[in-house]
Design an enzyme around this catalytic site. Sequence first.
Site: not given
Length: 503
Positions: A303, A351, A405
């Site tokens: 991430d 990501e 998200d």
Amino acid sequence: MSEAINNTKTRMSGILLHPTSLPSPYGIGDLGQTAYDFVDFLCETKQTLWQVLPLGPTGYGDSPYQSFSSFAGQPLLISPDMLKRDGLLLDEDLRDIPLWQEDQVDYGYVLHYKTNLYKKAFTNFESQNNPEYFQTFQNFCMENSSWLEDYALFMAVKDDHGGACWLDWEPAIREGNPAAKALWLTKLHREVTYYKFIQFLFFRQWAALKKYANEHGIYIVGDIPIFVALDSADAWANKKYFQLNSDGYPTAVSGVPPDYFSATGQLWGNPLYDWNALKTDNYKWWIERIRRQLALVDYLRIDHFRGFEAYWSVPYGQETAINGHWEKCPGADFFRVLEEVLGENLPIFAEDLGVITPEVEALRDDFHLPGMKVLQFAFENYDAHNAFLPHNYKENCICYTGTHDNDTTTGWYKTANDWTKTNIRRYTGSTDMGISWDFIKIAMASTAKYTIIPIQDVLCIGSEGRMNTPGKPSGNWSWRLKKSDLNPLFVSELRSITEFYAR
């Protein structure tokens, strides 16, 4: 690494579903039978990937991206049924199960209920005369001592202080003084052993589930936050690797500048790394962190990958992320060392959303890491050259309809403006299955090597199924799948479209 993962020609697809969202009678999804049933669902629909969120123990806010440890597992995922199978719980222990909301997790209530079960299991373990099981536990403790010792002591001391952050502990133990640690270890020996035992249970159950998934051709995509929580065993036990002052408080914290999700940026508040100190130790802590995760999963999504090239540094005490600035990181040097230790062709997903520069793209591409393409980002203010549109993809990427998200695709579409909806209709055509399946179809048809679909989009669920809203302080991470959701129509359609596009 498996042969299937090494096969560079394979087009793969899968589902994003965190285990906490699985059906279960215990208020939260776990690693019991419904997890195995979900693997069977993936097989039946011809998927090859199961993506999960970070698997660490969560703290305030319940976010898997704010964990008490980068190495430990989430105790709430331990299956009581599996504990009963192993003789650690009795039928009577599971007789009076509370009535839970079927589609939501109440983390506080679940934590209280399951902690009581785990303590019963631990007491039963202590009283049993089972040398083989005890030796297996001892072996686990020895093999994982590099992180487990500090984590278990951290959690035990934290409990003894009423859950207070380590910055509020007495100076000696706050600083991690060896003599103080030894003193507290003696004082809280049983409590420390309890936390080690809980980790043993988690990793025992996880290893069995992963083995079952791999044997059935399903590979796990894990997730690792680039930053750690301030209130974590990582920060407490490894202060030299973070930008902390002499009292342990951060001098600067993490975040991102204003972006798609927030006009004031996102102030995450994690302590930032001291990359010079990490480099001096040849990135040992980071490499062990990634090595540990790759022992648990087959692929690893990092991430906020751009934080390896440069990170947004916000002075400690700011109320928003606006007044931050970019600081450079070692970038390529770190990944070269990582390849030297773990080998080339790292099974890592980058990501790469947000403020992405040519330098970030070069870092991603130089190490052949697939980046992310999110279809929801492709159609607002339509531009034929938008990198999120499938006709612009390079093969080495992952196409998502949306992420944890984002709003669900159905929910997002309902609030989209007419111009966006017109662009989508022109690009996708239309189907009787609705917008979610329009997106699934073009994701599966794309040249992206990997396609991953949130389970909410497979089920055409609206905004009530959203997993996380960035910037929202509470009420996230609680959505759950109901057993009745996986009806035969969705199974048949997903299998058909997966086979049609050679996934």
